[in-house]
Design a protein around this motif. Structure first.
Motif, mmCIF file in Angstrom:
data_model
loop_
_atom_site.group_PDB
_atom_site.id
_atom_site.type_symbol
_atom_site.label_atom_id
_atom_site.label_comp_id
_atom_site.label_asym_id
_atom_site.label_seq_id
_atom_site.Cartn_x
_atom_site.Cartn_y
_atom_site.Cartn_z
ATOM 1 N N PHE A 12 7.050 -4.982 -49.468
ATOM 2 C CA PHE A 12 7.320 -4.958 -48.023
ATOM 3 C C PHE A 12 6.725 -6.183 -47.338
ATOM 4 O O PHE A 12 7.396 -6.842 -46.528
ATOM 5 C CB PHE A 12 6.751 -3.671 -47.412
ATOM 6 N N CYS A 13 5.474 -6.515 -47.684
ATOM 7 C CA CYS A 13 4.822 -7.685 -47.076
ATOM 8 C C CYS A 13 5.549 -8.971 -47.457
ATOM 9 O O CYS A 13 5.742 -9.864 -46.621
ATOM 10 C CB CYS A 13 3.362 -7.753 -47.506
ATOM 11 N N ALA A 14 5.967 -9.059 -48.716
ATOM 12 C CA ALA A 14 6.694 -10.254 -49.152
ATOM 13 C C ALA A 14 8.032 -10.374 -48.437
ATOM 14 O O ALA A 14 8.452 -11.470 -48.046
ATOM 15 C CB ALA A 14 6.901 -10.202 -50.666
ATOM 16 N N THR A 15 8.717 -9.235 -48.237
ATOM 17 C CA THR A 15 10.010 -9.254 -47.544
ATOM 18 C C THR A 15 9.845 -9.680 -46.103
ATOM 19 O O THR A 15 10.638 -10.485 -45.580
ATOM 20 C CB THR A 15 10.667 -7.863 -47.610
ATOM 21 N N VAL A 16 8.822 -9.160 -45.434
ATOM 22 C CA VAL A 16 8.561 -9.537 -44.041
ATOM 23 C C VAL A 16 8.232 -11.023 -43.933
ATOM 24 O O VAL A 16 8.740 -11.726 -43.043
ATOM 25 C CB VAL A 16 7.418 -8.684 -43.448
ATOM 26 N N LEU A 18 9.102 -13.413 -46.028
ATOM 27 C CA LEU A 18 10.303 -14.185 -46.324
ATOM 28 C C LEU A 18 11.261 -14.190 -45.134
ATOM 29 O O LEU A 18 11.838 -15.233 -44.789
ATOM 30 C CB LEU A 18 10.990 -13.613 -47.560
ATOM 31 N N PHE A 19 11.426 -13.035 -44.494
ATOM 32 C CA PHE A 19 12.294 -12.961 -43.319
ATOM 33 C C PHE A 19 11.751 -13.845 -42.201
ATOM 34 O O PHE A 19 12.522 -14.547 -41.531
ATOM 35 C CB PHE A 19 12.390 -11.509 -42.846
ATOM 36 N N TYR A 20 10.445 -13.827 -42.004
ATOM 37 C CA TYR A 20 9.825 -14.646 -40.951
ATOM 38 C C TYR A 20 10.052 -16.132 -41.209
ATOM 39 O O TYR A 20 10.315 -16.901 -40.279
ATOM 40 C CB TYR A 20 8.328 -14.343 -40.889
ATOM 41 N N LEU A 21 9.978 -16.546 -42.470
ATOM 42 C CA LEU A 21 10.147 -17.953 -42.806
ATOM 43 C C LEU A 21 11.612 -18.388 -42.728
ATOM 44 O O LEU A 21 11.916 -19.521 -42.326
ATOM 45 C CB LEU A 21 9.601 -18.225 -44.211
ATOM 46 N N LEU A 22 12.530 -17.498 -43.118
ATOM 47 C CA LEU A 22 13.936 -17.867 -43.186
ATOM 48 C C LEU A 22 14.694 -17.620 -41.892
ATOM 49 O O LEU A 22 15.806 -18.145 -41.721
ATOM 50 C CB LEU A 22 14.622 -17.110 -44.322
ATOM 51 N N PHE A 23 14.140 -16.844 -40.977
ATOM 52 C CA PHE A 23 14.869 -16.514 -39.754
ATOM 53 C C PHE A 23 15.277 -17.751 -38.953
ATOM 54 O O PHE A 23 16.434 -17.832 -38.498
ATOM 55 C CB PHE A 23 14.041 -15.563 -38.875
ATOM 56 N N PRO A 24 14.400 -18.754 -38.745
ATOM 57 C CA PRO A 24 14.850 -19.956 -38.022
ATOM 58 C C PRO A 24 16.012 -20.664 -38.720
ATOM 59 O O PRO A 24 16.914 -21.182 -38.053
ATOM 60 C CB PRO A 24 13.599 -20.839 -37.994
ATOM 61 N N VAL A 25 15.995 -20.687 -40.052
ATOM 62 C CA VAL A 25 17.083 -21.329 -40.784
ATOM 63 C C VAL A 25 18.377 -20.565 -40.580
ATOM 64 O O VAL A 25 19.454 -21.154 -40.374
ATOM 65 C CB VAL A 25 16.738 -21.418 -42.281
ATOM 66 N N VAL A 26 18.297 -19.234 -40.609
ATOM 67 C CA VAL A 26 19.492 -18.405 -40.398
ATOM 68 C C VAL A 26 20.049 -18.639 -39.000
ATOM 69 O O VAL A 26 21.272 -18.747 -38.805
ATOM 70 C CB VAL A 26 19.148 -16.923 -40.614
#
Length: 263
Positions: A12-16, A18-26
């Motif tokens: 769960f922590c890794a997913t959060v 990863l989402f935080y890091l990739l959200f600007p790119v998305v």
């Protein structure tokens, strides 16, 4: 051994993260396909008009300058970094630790300090506002990437391979060229790719050394953000994302080849 609950928490922590890091790119990639004339998220519709605008608005010259500077930076960084890595790995000379610290300082020093110092150094000798000046400026930061990647491999490299080549009549230089360098080629390639990427995305040094004459991609994007908020900027950012993904794919393949290489 971790329990199932702990494993779920870690996932769960890794997913959060990863989402935080990739959200600007998305967000950038999504907006680059927007049908709106403004930077709206979520976009009202989807279109390729902003990627076509990269061809219509003279962005190709910026891409060409960026590619030219990045390629030469990777080449110069390799030509300087490979001998430097061999010297640091195989010879004990005065001020060796200081030299290693200087290499790391080239990455750690804030870009604005490098930009001002390089401009003050290059301007009197005619290298300011030239492609060669920007290449040399970016090479300062590119060399450490080559050295660091190559040093990691050289420390575990079995020099008996070179000695065997010399025992069969090769000179030390021939042994390095025909035996050692092919084994180390993936590490050299990884360093060169990182040197290219840092050159393609660097702004401040490019702004000081070339941005007033020709416009590398990072400089043109910066000026576009200052003047307007056109989705063309998002499309240009999208191409950089694709470039970074392609470079990471090359790095992954190179690292895979390095693990298969003989030690």
């Amino acid at each position: 051994m971790i329990s199932r609950t702990e494993a779920r928490v870690l996932w769960f922590c890794a997913t959060v993260a990863l989402f935080y890091l990739l959200f600007p790119v998305v967000v950038v990639m999504t907006v680059s396909f927007s049908s709106s004339k403004f930077l709206d998220f979520p976009p009202p519709g989807y279109s390729l008009q902003w990627y076509r605008a990269l061809l219509d608005e003279g962005w190709l010259s910026s891409y060409w300058i960026t590619f030219q500077v990045g390629t030469l930076t990777a080449l110069f960084s390799t030509l300087v970094g490979v001998p430097a890595a061999f010297a640091l790995a195989r010879y004990d000379f005065p001020f060796r630790r200081s030299f290693e610290a200087l290499l790391l300082a080239a990455i750690i020093v804030p870009p604005i300090i490098k930009a001002i110092s390089l401009y003050l150094f290059f301007a009197p000798i005619g290298l300011a506002n030239t492609v060669l000046g920007l290449v040399l400026g970016h090479t300062v930061t590119g060399v450490p990437y080559v050295v660091i990647n190559l040093l990691a491999t050289l420390k575990g490299y079995d020099r008996d391979l070179e000695r065997a080549a010399q025992a069969h009549g090769a000179t030390p230089l021939q042994a390095i060229r025909t035996v050692t360098l092919p084994v180390l080629a993936p590490s050299v390639l990884v360093g060169a790719v990182f040197a290219f990427l840092q050159s393609a995305q660097e702004l401040l040094v490019a702004l000081f050394l070339l941005g007033t004459v020709e416009k590398p991609l990072a400089v043109r994007m910066w000026e576009g953000v200052r003047i307007s908020l056109s989705p063309t900027i998002a499309a240009a950012s999208g191409t950089l994302v694709v470039l970074a993904l392609a470079a990471l794919a090359v790095v992954a393949l190179a690292l895979r080849s390095r693990r298969r290489a003989p030690a």
